[in-house]
Design a protein around this motif. Sequence first.
Motif, short mmCIF file in Angstrom:
data_model
loop_
_atom_site.label_atom_id
_atom_site.label_comp_id
_atom_site.label_asym_id
_atom_site.label_seq_id
_atom_site.Cartn_x
_atom_site.Cartn_y
_atom_site.Cartn_z
N SER A 175 -5.51 -1.48 2.36
CA SER A 175 -4.61 -0.35 2.25
C SER A 175 -5.31 0.95 2.67
CB SER A 175 -4.10 -0.23 0.81
OG SER A 175 -3.24 0.85 0.67
N VAL A 176 -6.55 1.12 2.25
CA VAL A 176 -7.31 2.30 2.65
C VAL A 176 -7.49 2.33 4.17
CG1 VAL A 176 -9.58 3.43 2.51
CG2 VAL A 176 -8.49 2.60 0.45
N GLN A 191 -7.59 -10.36 -9.70
CA GLN A 191 -8.36 -9.13 -9.57
C GLN A 191 -9.06 -9.06 -8.21
OE1 GLN A 191 -8.26 -6.57 -11.70
NE2 GLN A 191 -6.76 -7.78 -12.84
N LYS A 219 -6.55 -3.45 -1.82
CA LYS A 219 -6.88 -2.02 -1.88
C LYS A 219 -7.70 -1.61 -0.66
CE LYS A 219 -7.10 -1.84 -6.89
NZ LYS A 219 -8.00 -1.68 -8.04
N ALA A 220 -8.68 -2.43 -0.29
CA ALA A 220 -9.51 -2.11 0.87
C ALA A 220 -8.68 -2.07 2.15
CB ALA A 220 -10.64 -3.14 1.00
N GLY A 248 0.80 -1.22 0.00
CA GLY A 248 0.00 0.00 0.00
C GLY A 248 0.83 1.26 0.00
N LEU A 297 -6.48 -8.21 -5.54
CA LEU A 297 -6.15 -6.79 -5.58
C LEU A 297 -7.25 -5.94 -4.94
CD1 LEU A 297 -4.53 -6.44 -9.12
CD2 LEU A 297 -3.40 -6.26 -6.89
N ALA A 298 -8.49 -6.31 -5.14
CA ALA A 298 -9.60 -5.57 -4.52
C ALA A 298 -9.51 -5.64 -3.00
CB ALA A 298 -10.94 -6.10 -5.01
#
Length: 184
Positions: free
Chosen positions: A116-117, A106, A113-114, A17, A109-110
């Motif tokens: 990481s946020v 994919q 990303k979550a 991230g 990665l989703a």
Amino acid sequence: MLELFWRFLTIGFLSIGGGYAIIPLIQEQIVTELHWLSEKVFTDIITISQMTPGPLAVNTSTFVGMQLFGIPGAVVATVGCIAGGVVISLALAAFFQKKRESKPVQSLLAGLKAASVGLIMSAGLTILLLTLFNNSDLARFNWAKLDWIALILMAISLFIMRKTKINPIVLMIAAGIIGGLVYK
């Protein structure tokens, strides 16, 4: 220094991230676990790291190493932090070139990303609480210790950044000057 290198090598390998996502990892290791730096010093390092050119994670690693062991510490922490990312980036680049259209990749990665946020928001909350209340521990949260000047500067900065195209460096310099005058 070996411990410093090892910690930042580990942080570099675990820093999915990037910049803001790595801050909680560094804080956990350096402030919470090892007690090498106080929360106040660490927050100051983050602030300086954001204002200097370069990636936030690398700048933070460099300044932490510098604070602890001078220039040799800065080099050791920076190399440790970067080494993990370089190895992982090279391996992932090769992997994703082959599997970029894969549905499981994919989905992975989703999820990343979550997460990481969430890490970025955690770092933001820590900085927010330290800035406004001089404390990041929610268990010791006290509205009576709210720094109104910091809140006003933060709100004005947020408003200006959202409503204008001002360069963030200009805004940081202006806020620094105002802080220097107000917080004498």
